[in-house]
Write a protein that holds these residues in place. Structure first.
Motif, mmCIF file in Angstrom:
data_model
loop_
_atom_site.group_PDB
_atom_site.id
_atom_site.type_symbol
_atom_site.label_atom_id
_atom_site.label_comp_id
_atom_site.label_asym_id
_atom_site.label_seq_id
_atom_site.Cartn_x
_atom_site.Cartn_y
_atom_site.Cartn_z
ATOM 1 N N TRP A 180 9.153 28.692 -11.805
ATOM 2 C CA TRP A 180 10.308 28.711 -12.713
ATOM 3 C C TRP A 180 9.971 28.007 -14.022
ATOM 4 C CZ3 TRP A 180 14.355 26.823 -8.582
ATOM 5 C CH2 TRP A 180 14.662 27.898 -7.729
ATOM 6 N N MET A 181 9.264 26.893 -13.893
ATOM 7 C CA MET A 181 8.912 26.136 -15.094
ATOM 8 C C MET A 181 8.051 26.983 -16.030
ATOM 9 S SD MET A 181 10.111 23.036 -15.218
ATOM 10 C CE MET A 181 9.000 21.988 -16.127
ATOM 11 N N PHE A 182 7.369 27.980 -15.466
ATOM 12 C CA PHE A 182 6.514 28.855 -16.268
ATOM 13 C C PHE A 182 7.318 29.787 -17.157
ATOM 14 C CE2 PHE A 182 1.817 29.674 -15.288
ATOM 15 C CZ PHE A 182 1.547 28.320 -15.317
ATOM 16 N N TYR A 183 8.490 30.208 -16.696
ATOM 17 C CA TYR A 183 9.185 31.215 -17.502
ATOM 18 C C TYR A 183 10.684 30.992 -17.694
ATOM 19 C CZ TYR A 183 10.564 33.488 -13.075
ATOM 20 O OH TYR A 183 11.088 33.760 -11.841
ATOM 21 N N MET B 257 -0.355 36.023 -17.041
ATOM 22 C CA MET B 257 0.558 35.478 -16.030
ATOM 23 C C MET B 257 0.201 34.047 -15.603
ATOM 24 S SD MET B 257 -1.846 37.607 -14.972
ATOM 25 C CE MET B 257 -1.386 39.255 -14.603
ATOM 26 N N ASP B 258 -0.997 33.588 -15.944
ATOM 27 C CA ASP B 258 -1.390 32.222 -15.578
ATOM 28 C C ASP B 258 -0.934 31.182 -16.594
ATOM 29 O OD1 ASP B 258 -2.620 33.124 -13.289
ATOM 30 O OD2 ASP B 258 -4.532 33.468 -14.272
ATOM 31 N N ASN B 259 -0.160 31.615 -17.582
ATOM 32 C CA ASN B 259 0.307 30.696 -18.629
ATOM 33 C C ASN B 259 1.804 30.453 -18.518
ATOM 34 O OD1 ASN B 259 -1.939 30.634 -21.061
ATOM 35 N ND2 ASN B 259 -2.005 32.456 -19.780
ATOM 36 N N SER B 260 2.212 29.316 -19.059
ATOM 37 C CA SER B 260 3.637 29.094 -19.236
ATOM 38 C C SER B 260 4.111 29.989 -20.372
ATOM 39 C CB SER B 260 3.902 27.633 -19.588
ATOM 40 O OG SER B 260 5.205 27.504 -20.117
ATOM 41 N N ALA B 261 5.316 30.511 -20.227
ATOM 42 C CA ALA B 261 5.886 31.334 -21.297
ATOM 43 C C ALA B 261 6.261 30.486 -22.506
ATOM 44 C CB ALA B 261 7.118 32.079 -20.780
ATOM 45 N N PRO C 211 1.304 27.777 -25.824
ATOM 46 C CA PRO C 211 0.292 28.707 -26.351
ATOM 47 C C PRO C 211 -0.527 29.314 -25.211
ATOM 48 C CG PRO C 211 0.284 26.644 -27.576
ATOM 49 C CD PRO C 211 1.194 26.432 -26.416
ATOM 50 N N ILE C 212 -0.953 30.533 -25.411
ATOM 51 C CA ILE C 212 -1.706 31.214 -24.351
ATOM 52 C C ILE C 212 -3.158 30.724 -24.354
ATOM 53 C CG2 ILE C 212 -2.653 33.465 -23.680
ATOM 54 C CD1 ILE C 212 0.048 34.669 -24.513
ATOM 55 N N LYS C 213 -3.548 30.122 -23.261
ATOM 56 C CA LYS C 213 -4.909 29.579 -23.147
ATOM 57 C C LYS C 213 -5.723 30.311 -22.086
ATOM 58 C CE LYS C 213 -4.215 25.994 -25.951
ATOM 59 N NZ LYS C 213 -4.871 25.960 -27.262
ATOM 60 N N LYS C 214 -5.022 31.034 -21.243
ATOM 61 C CA LYS C 214 -5.712 31.695 -20.133
ATOM 62 C C LYS C 214 -5.149 33.109 -20.016
ATOM 63 C CE LYS C 214 -7.392 30.107 -15.699
ATOM 64 N NZ LYS C 214 -7.171 29.262 -14.533
#
Lengths: 510, 187
Positions: free
Chosen positions: B45-48, A433-437, A440-443
């Motif tokens: 929002w920018m996250f998903y 959940m601490d990553n942008s969708a 790339p997943i870094k955390k």
């Protein structure tokens, strides 16, 4: 629906369990006679497998589910793809690992290119498709393909709420409308910011809170409530009666149907009815003490104990409702030619200074969820111990329906449904959940189950120790970290986990 | 036509200047509140969400803001024809309407800020009637008398004049937003 007392139902459950001991054979688990079977997927939110007596929990929390399991296939090592609703449910509905479908944030959505990979779209118009999620987050996920759902009732259906969310008026744009209206403009509660609409937001909040504060005449105690954020009060007996009614109507149809019911209880806050309030009190159950995790809030042990007791009582109440539902459906013949799948989106933790789910905690109680599947006319229990994931549910559903399984799906058809048991298969659960969708997943906290081992990796966090390795058969409570003792296994699993993550990230970086 | 009817048409007919001025201030308050609160949501929002999806959320927001601004204007106008019916000075209508909108929206905003969390629910409900009664008791005379004070009147009229520019920004955006919402919801 006939109302049965708890005692009556337990009696009936005993008879059914005895029936199951008869040497009967399970009927074919694949479609026969050219007619598609009905498929009913019932999901209890936040239902930890480790709290079911079916799976060896010391308290008799689920006598009715235990009885039902006596004529079902019971999966003992079934894992959710995530440790909270969005990721767990999205993994199940897409059949993909979280690093692919990307519904990794609280309340997030499946990546657009994979939104059409879901049971509703893939089953197609051969099925009448029904959807109900009390929890607004899965409702939002299904809102991404609402045009493929024939009957999609709102989260507040069968609740005590006097009105639906305004977002439900936007039936063709349900996913974004709920984010805009329920999360931002007109939320009743918002823990991270204030209501986005000053006047209408205020009026909506005032109306909802005033309605909820009115003492609801209910002999059973306090209604359950979906909380925080949405504040929809409900009674489980109403919800289960509603589900009985919906399923009975579906059964009366000429066409086969697929129904997904995402039921909120036993999710926090645990509010068992008054007649369950004494259950397990002073029963001497004393779970093993576990060290406080750095990611936990360091909650006091007595609070954990109180909450665990409430949770177990809530489960017992749900079990009773479940028993009544199944009995009613069976008596009415509504389950003929129907597959019933019972599972959860994630579990719940009451240990290591933590109560609940989410964050970066990836222990068994929060990842291992029940999976019980009853095939039409099945009379004998089967047990599957091979680890499997909830990404396997979609391909299994498609297989049951005789539909093609898209190549993008990571999951496999479950054993007993045509799938092969693969001891060397790795099952992943991801909390990112601490990553942008979109990056790339870094955390992330990632759990990988393979054979009897489980590796937990804390990627990108500044910790003293970023990996934990457990042998779950010898150490089901995950107390003895083997990263320094079983170096070869640790190294192999670590490499496999990181290479899978790298591959997912590489594909994504394009 | 009776006495009240004559007053209605002679003393209470709102001019275009009054309506636009009051509406401009309401629009400024309502839309700005949404924009400011959206900044707290924007990082998540920018996250998903894609930029297109975020744009759609603003389309919903502006559509709701439009309804909200009309409702507020209607409420303020309603006050003018009920509570303030017997106030004669036409020149005070604009500052009075602006003050009423400021107090109405300001109180709602203030309470939203004060009672954000679930734990505040009981306090929100139990104190609500007192809050609004107090707001009414203090606000109604304040609106009447403050509108008579020249420098306050001047400030409020100046605010209305300057806020007019926001109508030229927000209303076309709102028209676009409504179109976006309609398109997204067409079968």
């Amino acid at each position: 629906m006939t109302q049965l007392s708890r005692r009556d139902f337990l009696k009936a459950g005993g008879v059914l369990a005895a029936n199951a001991l008869l040497p009967k054979h399970i009927t074919s688990l694949t479609p026969t006679g050219g007619k598609y079977p009905n498929i009913i997927l019932i999901l209890w939110d936040a239902f930890s497998a480790r709290h079911l007596s079916l799976y060896g929990y010391p308290r008799l929390t689920t006598p009715n589910i235990d009885s039902f399991a006596a004529r079902s296939i019971v999966f003992h090592n079934h894992y959710s793809g995530g440790n909270f609703t969005t990721t767990g449910t999205a993994s199940m509905l897409t059949g993909m690992n979280a690093w692919k479908h990307r519904a990794i944030n609280y309340g997030g959505l499946v990546k657009n290119e994979f939104a059409q990979i879901n049971p509703y779209t893939l089953l197609g118009s051969d099925y009448y498709r029904f959807a109900f999620s009390q929890n607004p987050w899965p409702d939002r996920l299904m809102g991404q393909y609402d045009k493929d759902i024939d009957r999609f009732i709102p989260p507040s259906a069968y609740s005590l709420a006097k009105k639906n969310s305004p977002a439900q008026n936007f039936k063709r744009d349900r996913a974004l409308a709920t984010i805009a209206l329920d999360d931002f403009l007109l939320p009743v509660q918002s823990d991270s910011s204030v209501t986005g609409s000053a006047l209408l937001g205020y009026l909506n909040k005032s109306e909802t809170l005033n309605a909820n504060e009115q003492k609801i005449s209910y002999r059973g105690g306090t209604p359950e409530i979906m909380d925080p954020g949405y504040l929809i009060p409900y009674l489980n007996e109403n919800v289960y009666k509603g589900m009985y009614s919906e399923l009975s109507q579906l059964a009366a149809r000429q066409t086969p149907y697929f129904a997904y019911l995402h039921l909120y209880s036993p999710h926090f806050p645990y509010r068992p009815r008054n007649d369950y309030r004494q259950l397990f009190r002073g029963d001497g159950y004393n779970p093993v003490s576990k060290p406080v995790n750095p990611f936990s809030g360091g909650v006091q042990e007595d609070y954990i104990t109180t909450q665990r007791d409430l949770y177990d009582r809530q489960i017992a109440q749900i079990d009773d409702e479940f028993g009544n539902l199944i009995l009613g459906l069976e008596e009415s013949g509504a389950l003929d030619n129907s597959y019933l799948i019972f599972t959860s989106d994630h579990g719940e933790l009451f240990e290591r200074g933590f109560v609940g789910h989410g964050f970066q905690l990836m222990y068994e109680d929060v990842l291992r969820v029940p999976l019980i599947i009853h095939a039409p006319a099945q009379t004998k229990r089967k047990d599957v111990f091979t680890p499997c994931g909830n990404i396997d549910i979609l391909p299994t559903i498609l297989s049951i329906a005789g539909k093609k399984i898209p190549a993008a799906i990571d999951g496999k058809i479950l054993p007993e449904f045509g799938g092969q048991e693969d001891e060397n298969r790795a099952i992943f659960s991801v909390a990112a959940m601490d990553n942008s969708a979109f990056a790339p997943i870094k955390k992330a906290a990632i759990a990988m189950r393979k054979r009897a081992y489980k590796l937990i990796a804390y990627i990108g966090y500044d910790l003293k120790q970023n990996f934990e390795l457990y042998h779950l058969e010898n150490d089901p409570d995950e107390l003895n970290d083997l990263t320094e003792k079983e170096t070869k296994i640790f190294s192999e699993m670590k490499d496999e986990l990181l290479s899978n993550l790298d591959e997912a990230n590489r594909a994504f970086a394009k | 036509m009776n006495k009240i009817g004559i007053r209605f048409f002679t003393e209470k007919s709102l001019t275009r200047h009054d309506v636009l001025g009051a509406y401009a201030v309401i629009v400024l308050l309502v839309y700005s509140w949404t924009l400011i609160t959206s900044f707290y949501k924007f990082p998540s929002w920018m996250f998903y969400l894609t930029l297109g999806q975020i744009g759609a959320i603003y389309a919903y927001a502006f559509s709701i803001n439009f309804i909200e601004s009309i409702v507020t204007l209607a409420g303020v106008s309603f006050l003018e024809f009920t509570l303030f019916l017997f106030l004669k000075n036409k020149e005070e209508i604009l500052p009075r309407s602006i003050l009423a909108a400021l107090i109405l929206l300001g109180t709602a905003m203030w309470r939203l800020v004060l009672f954000q969390d679930y734990v505040d629910s009981a306090a929100f409900v139990s104190g609500e009637l007192k809050w609004w009664l107090l707001t009414f008791a203090v606000g109604a005379p304040a609106v009447i008398f403050a509108a008579k004070i020249k420098w306050i009147k001047k400030i409020l009229e100046g605010l209305a004049d300057r806020a007019l520019v926001f109508l030229y920004i927000y209303l076309p955006l709102t028209a676009l937003a409504i179109v976006v919402v309609i398109i997204r919801n067409i079968n």
